[in-house]
Design a protein around this motif. Structure first.
Motif, PDB file in Angstrom:
ATOM      1  N   LEU A 150     -26.992  38.286  26.521  1.00 13.51           N
ATOM      2  CA  LEU A 150     -26.089  38.475  27.661  1.00 13.51           C
ATOM      3  C   LEU A 150     -26.104  37.248  28.569  1.00 13.51           C
ATOM      4  N   ASN A 151     -27.264  36.651  28.759  1.00 15.01           N
ATOM      5  CA  ASN A 151     -27.370  35.473  29.612  1.00 15.01           C
ATOM      6  C   ASN A 151     -26.569  34.315  29.024  1.00 15.01           C
ATOM      7  N   LEU A 152     -26.672  34.124  27.703  1.00 14.83           N
ATOM      8  CA  LEU A 152     -25.920  33.038  27.064  1.00 14.83           C
ATOM      9  C   LEU A 152     -24.435  33.330  27.060  1.00 14.83           C
ATOM     10  N   ASP A 153     -24.040  34.618  26.871  1.00 11.10           N
ATOM     11  CA  ASP A 153     -22.624  34.976  26.939  1.00 11.10           C
ATOM     12  C   ASP A 153     -22.055  34.684  28.322  1.00 11.10           C
ATOM     13  N   THR A 154     -22.856  34.936  29.357  1.00  9.85           N
ATOM     14  CA  THR A 154     -22.378  34.811  30.734  1.00  9.85           C
ATOM     15  C   THR A 154     -22.396  33.370  31.227  1.00  9.85           C
ATOM     16  N   ASN A 155     -23.497  32.669  30.982  1.00  9.66           N
ATOM     17  CA  ASN A 155     -23.708  31.349  31.581  1.00  9.66           C
ATOM     18  C   ASN A 155     -23.540  30.186  30.614  1.00  9.66           C
ATOM     19  N   GLY A 156     -23.281  30.473  29.341  1.00 11.05           N
ATOM     20  CA  GLY A 156     -23.123  29.407  28.375  1.00 11.05           C
ATOM     21  C   GLY A 156     -24.454  28.973  27.783  1.00 11.05           C
ATOM     22  N   ILE A 157     -24.383  28.048  26.830  1.00 13.88           N
ATOM     23  CA  ILE A 157     -25.578  27.595  26.131  1.00 13.88           C
ATOM     24  C   ILE A 157     -26.309  26.576  27.010  1.00 13.88           C
ATOM     25  N   PRO A 158     -27.598  26.833  27.356  1.00 15.44           N
ATOM     26  CA  PRO A 158     -28.320  25.918  28.250  1.00 15.44           C
ATOM     27  C   PRO A 158     -28.879  24.718  27.488  1.00 15.44           C
ATOM     28  N   ASP A 159     -29.490  23.777  28.236  1.00 14.81           N
ATOM     29  CA  ASP A 159     -30.225  22.702  27.578  1.00 14.81           C
ATOM     30  C   ASP A 159     -31.607  23.226  27.221  1.00 14.81           C
ATOM     31  N   ALA A 160     -32.441  22.348  26.633  1.00 15.24           N
ATOM     32  CA  ALA A 160     -33.766  22.770  26.151  1.00 15.24           C
ATOM     33  C   ALA A 160     -34.617  23.306  27.288  1.00 15.24           C
ATOM     34  N   GLN A 161     -34.555  22.650  28.450  1.00 15.20           N
ATOM     35  CA  GLN A 161     -35.355  23.093  29.595  1.00 15.20           C
ATOM     36  C   GLN A 161     -34.874  24.450  30.103  1.00 15.20           C
ATOM     37  N   GLY A 162     -33.557  24.624  30.135  1.00 16.80           N
ATOM     38  CA  GLY A 162     -33.009  25.905  30.582  1.00 16.80           C
ATOM     39  C   GLY A 162     -33.349  27.033  29.627  1.00 16.80           C
ATOM     40  N   PHE A 163     -33.320  26.751  28.317  1.00 15.37           N
ATOM     41  CA  PHE A 163     -33.679  27.785  27.331  1.00 15.37           C
ATOM     42  C   PHE A 163     -35.141  28.190  27.497  1.00 15.37           C
ATOM     43  N   ALA A 164     -36.012  27.207  27.760  1.00 18.61           N
ATOM     44  CA  ALA A 164     -37.429  27.515  27.965  1.00 18.61           C
ATOM     45  C   ALA A 164     -37.618  28.396  29.190  1.00 18.61           C
ATOM     46  N   ALA A 165     -36.848  28.133  30.253  1.00 22.21           N
ATOM     47  CA  ALA A 165     -36.968  28.942  31.469  1.00 22.21           C
ATOM     48  C   ALA A 165     -36.481  30.368  31.223  1.00 22.21           C
ATOM     49  N   LEU A 166     -35.389  30.507  30.440  1.00 26.40           N
ATOM     50  CA  LEU A 166     -34.855  31.833  30.153  1.00 26.40           C
ATOM     51  C   LEU A 166     -35.833  32.684  29.341  1.00 26.40           C
ATOM     52  N   THR A 167     -36.543  32.057  28.430  1.00 26.09           N
ATOM     53  CA  THR A 167     -37.386  32.808  27.492  1.00 26.09           C
ATOM     54  C   THR A 167     -38.820  32.994  27.982  1.00 26.09           C
ATOM     55  N   ASP A 168     -39.207  32.304  29.031  1.00 27.91           N
ATOM     56  CA  ASP A 168     -40.613  32.331  29.452  1.00 27.91           C
ATOM     57  C   ASP A 168     -41.067  33.753  29.818  1.00 27.91           C
ATOM     58  N   LYS A 169     -40.287  34.442  30.665  1.00 31.76           N
ATOM     59  CA  LYS A 169     -40.691  35.783  31.088  1.00 31.76           C
ATOM     60  C   LYS A 169     -40.671  36.764  29.921  1.00 31.76           C
ATOM     61  N   ILE A 170     -39.699  36.602  29.026  1.00 25.53           N
ATOM     62  CA  ILE A 170     -39.620  37.510  27.873  1.00 25.53           C
ATOM     63  C   ILE A 170     -40.850  37.364  26.998  1.00 25.53           C
ATOM     64  N   TYR A 219     -33.153  25.340  19.358  1.00 30.65           N
ATOM     65  CA  TYR A 219     -34.220  25.559  20.335  1.00 30.65           C
ATOM     66  C   TYR A 219     -35.177  26.603  19.781  1.00 30.65           C
ATOM     67  N   VAL A 220     -36.447  26.480  20.097  1.00 34.95           N
ATOM     68  CA  VAL A 220     -37.428  27.515  19.780  1.00 34.95           C
ATOM     69  C   VAL A 220     -38.483  27.525  20.879  1.00 34.95           C
ATOM     70  N   GLU A 221     -38.824  28.715  21.321  1.00 33.71           N
ATOM     71  CA  GLU A 221     -39.878  28.892  22.324  1.00 33.71           C
ATOM     72  C   GLU A 221     -40.799  30.014  21.874  1.00 33.71           C
ATOM     73  N   PRO A 222     -42.110  29.866  21.979  1.00 41.97           N
ATOM     74  CA  PRO A 222     -42.775  28.637  22.407  1.00 41.97           C
ATOM     75  C   PRO A 222     -42.726  27.586  21.303  1.00 41.97           C
ATOM     76  N   VAL A 223     -42.645  26.337  21.711  1.00 42.88           N
ATOM     77  CA  VAL A 223     -42.618  25.264  20.718  1.00 42.88           C
ATOM     78  C   VAL A 223     -43.959  25.159  20.014  1.00 42.88           C
ATOM     79  N   THR A 224     -45.043  25.304  20.785  1.00 37.65           N
ATOM     80  CA  THR A 224     -46.383  25.202  20.199  1.00 37.65           C
ATOM     81  C   THR A 224     -46.599  26.307  19.171  1.00 37.65           C
ATOM     82  N   GLY A 225     -46.934  25.893  17.992  1.00 38.09           N
ATOM     83  CA  GLY A 225     -47.140  26.837  16.907  1.00 38.09           C
ATOM     84  C   GLY A 225     -45.910  27.072  16.068  1.00 38.09           C
ATOM     85  N   ASN A 226     -44.723  26.714  16.582  1.00 42.51           N
ATOM     86  CA  ASN A 226     -43.474  26.931  15.848  1.00 42.51           C
ATOM     87  C   ASN A 226     -42.774  25.618  15.503  1.00 42.51           C
TER      88      ASN A 226
END
Length: 559
Positions: free
Chosen positions: A66-86, A146-153
């Protein structure tokens, strides 16, 4: 007289022993059924807790979509911020990914953009040796951008989902139907360790969700993907407060044979201070046949469906340990056994002095026998009921039809037989959750029964999708058939997510016979069945009715 008394006492003691053995077997059977029901209840409870936990993880993926549908595809830093809490809230999600759709002509441009934030980025595929190499040329790529977390992946960055048949199959399904799709259980590489995981895909489109498959393919931007660890999700389920001694195997029934196993959990006894109650924990390993023979009770094995979603159907196969059986066993059968023996011993002793007292005990046994007969009669009545809908079943219908034909022949009265079949039932069932189509069948059965108001009329369920009605002393079969069709239509049962024919309708065949002579119940049923087929050939929600005034013989009836 003394010899007669001894003979009677001997026979009484023998009868007591025989009855006690029978009662022991009977109560042991009841005990087994009780344990089986408690075991199935425990497995069902654990399954419900697991599927609730799975759904909460799916909701996390929907939130990201829903976030990507609403706000568009973010950059790498924005994707990391979106996924951190999840990722913090759901540790069983081992990776969250953005996977764009990239055409061959745009490959170089995408790799160049990715190198700005991740030097060395290239779209890759895995060859037979297991090595990752630059992807070969193909029309469209689905690389992990993009992949989060990057470490290990790190190993999955740039990996093209279109290069792996099982992953690509899920990509196509998600792209074409716009819904959450799951892959079969796959080996997921993380921190140089290979583990079992499930890849979940949600499509993101350029425009509001398209309606047709072609529109979805044209406007697809990419996919939000999550890699879930189902075993970890199960073990962290809120409902799993205490590990009980039974093994659990989660199986994907629609996957190829080599990919069916999602996870296998085997209970292990906790080590530590000795206590009166044993405590277990789950370890992830395959349950071997040797362990089953030594420690488990395979006769109690139970299979329960837990998920039918995203192109997958998961079932849990549970097998209890012997410890589980012992914990739930009671001494009731043996108490019954010794109680019956003691009862007959006392009865024999008293009978030696007072014969009439012994007769009293025999009367008591007869009363118990009558109660067992009453239970058997109740079970016989239950055998005539369809367990899902609560109306009569096929056996009851055949008996009612045969009786109605004989009465109509004897009294020379008219008779109506009606057959009702749900239109496109296989499609409706395949598109509906199990609870929905079972509820729909019950509502349809209740409405058909309510439409037939006379006590002599009866409606029955013959098959999964067929119902039948017998109406003695009735001469308006077509009117009744149209009322039944309208009753089904009036329910307005539907699954709005179905792509075609979402409403549940029925086709009806009705035969009205004024002269039953020369006709058998079987012949009348087959003629009505032919009318039903005729209605189905005309399309959905149709009625085909016929009136037979007089038939001289069976040959005329069949012609």
């Amino acid at each position: 007289m003394k010899r007669q008394r001894l003979t009677f006492i001997g026979l009484l003691l023998f009868a007591g022993l025989l009855l006690s053995i029978v009662m022991l077997l009977f109560f042991s059977h009841l005990e087994t059924r009780r344990i089986q029901q408690e075991f199935e209840s425990d497995v069902t409870e654990a399954s419900h807790a697991f599927i609730q936990a799975m759904n909460s993880h799916f909701e996390a993926l929907y939130t990201l979509q829903l976030n990507l549908d609403t706000n568009g595809i973010p950059d790498a830093q924005g994707f990391a911020a979106l996924t951190d809490k999840i990722l913090t809230r759901f540790p069983a999600i081992t990776a969250l990914e953005w996977i764009p759709e990239v055409e061959q002509a745009d490959r170089a441009s995408l790799e160049q953009r990715a190198n700005e934030w991740l030097p060395g980025y290239v779209i890759t595929e895995q060859v037979a040796s297991g090595e990752r190499v630059a992807a070969s040329e193909r029309a469209v790529y689905y690389p992990v951008y993009y992949v989060e977390p990057v470490t290990g992946n790190e190993a999955v960055i740039g990996y093209d989902m279109g290069s792996h048949s099982l992953r690509f199959e899920a990509v196509q399904r998600a792209r074409d139907n716009g819904q959450l799709q799951l892959t079969v259980p796959l080996q997921i590489q993380r921190n140089d360790v290979t583990a079992q995981g499930i890849l979940s895909l949600l499509p993101v489109y350029e425009f509001p969700e398209p309606m047709s498959e072609a529109e979805r393919q044209d406007s697809l931007l990419g996919f939000v993907a999550g890699v879930f660890n189902p075993a970890q999700i199960f073990l962290s389920s809120p409902g799993l407060t205490q590990v009980k001694p039974f093994a659990l195997t989660l199986i994907d029934t629609l996957a190829p044979q080599s990919n069916k196993l999602v996870f296998s959990l085997v209970p292990a006894l906790n080590t530590g201070p000795v206590s009166q109650q044993k405590h277990y924990h789950y370890s992830q390993k395959t349950l071997t046949q040797e362990a089953i023979t030594r420690e488990y009770a395979p006769d109690y094995r139970y299979v329960h469906q837990v998920l039918s979603k995203g192109g997958r159907r998961w079932v849990i196969e549970a097998t209890p340990m012997q410890d589980y059986i012992r914990q739930h066993q009671s001494s009731t059968p043996w108490w019954v056994f010794w109680g019956v023996n003691a009862f007959f011993a006392v009865a024999a002793l008293v009978s030696f002095f007072v014969f009439q007292r012994g007769q009293h005990y025999l009367d008591t046994l007869n009363q118990r026998h009558d109660r067992l007969l009453a239970v058997n009669e109740k079970l016989e009545r239950m055998s005539l009921i369809d367990p899902l809908t609560g109306i009569a079943n096929q056996r009851a219908f055949e008996e009612s039809l045969d009786k109605a034909v004989r009465i109509a022949r004897r009294e020379q009265s008219p008779l109506v037989v009606v057959l009702i079949q749900i239109d496109d039932y296989a499609h409706f069932v395949s598109q509906c959750p199990q609870e929905m189509y079972e509820s729909s069948l019950r509502m349809l059965a209740n409405e058909l029964g309510r439409t037939l108001k006379r006590p002599a009329d009866m409606v029955a369920r013959l098959d999964d999708d067929r119902f039948a009605a017998v109406l003695p002393n009735t001469n308006n079969g077509e009117v009744v058939a149209r009322h039944l069709r309208t009753a089904a239509e009036r329910l307005n049962l539907a699954n709005t997510e179905m792509s075609a024919n979402p409403y549940l309708t029925v086709s009806v065949g009705a035969m009205t016979v004024f002269d039953i002579q020369g006709l058998t119940a079987e012949t009348l049923f087959h003629q009505t069945e032919a009318l039903l087929y005729q209605a189905q050939q005309e399309g959905f929600n149709k009625v085909s009715a016929e009136v037979r005034q007089q038939l001289a013989s069976t040959e005329n009836a069949l012609s």
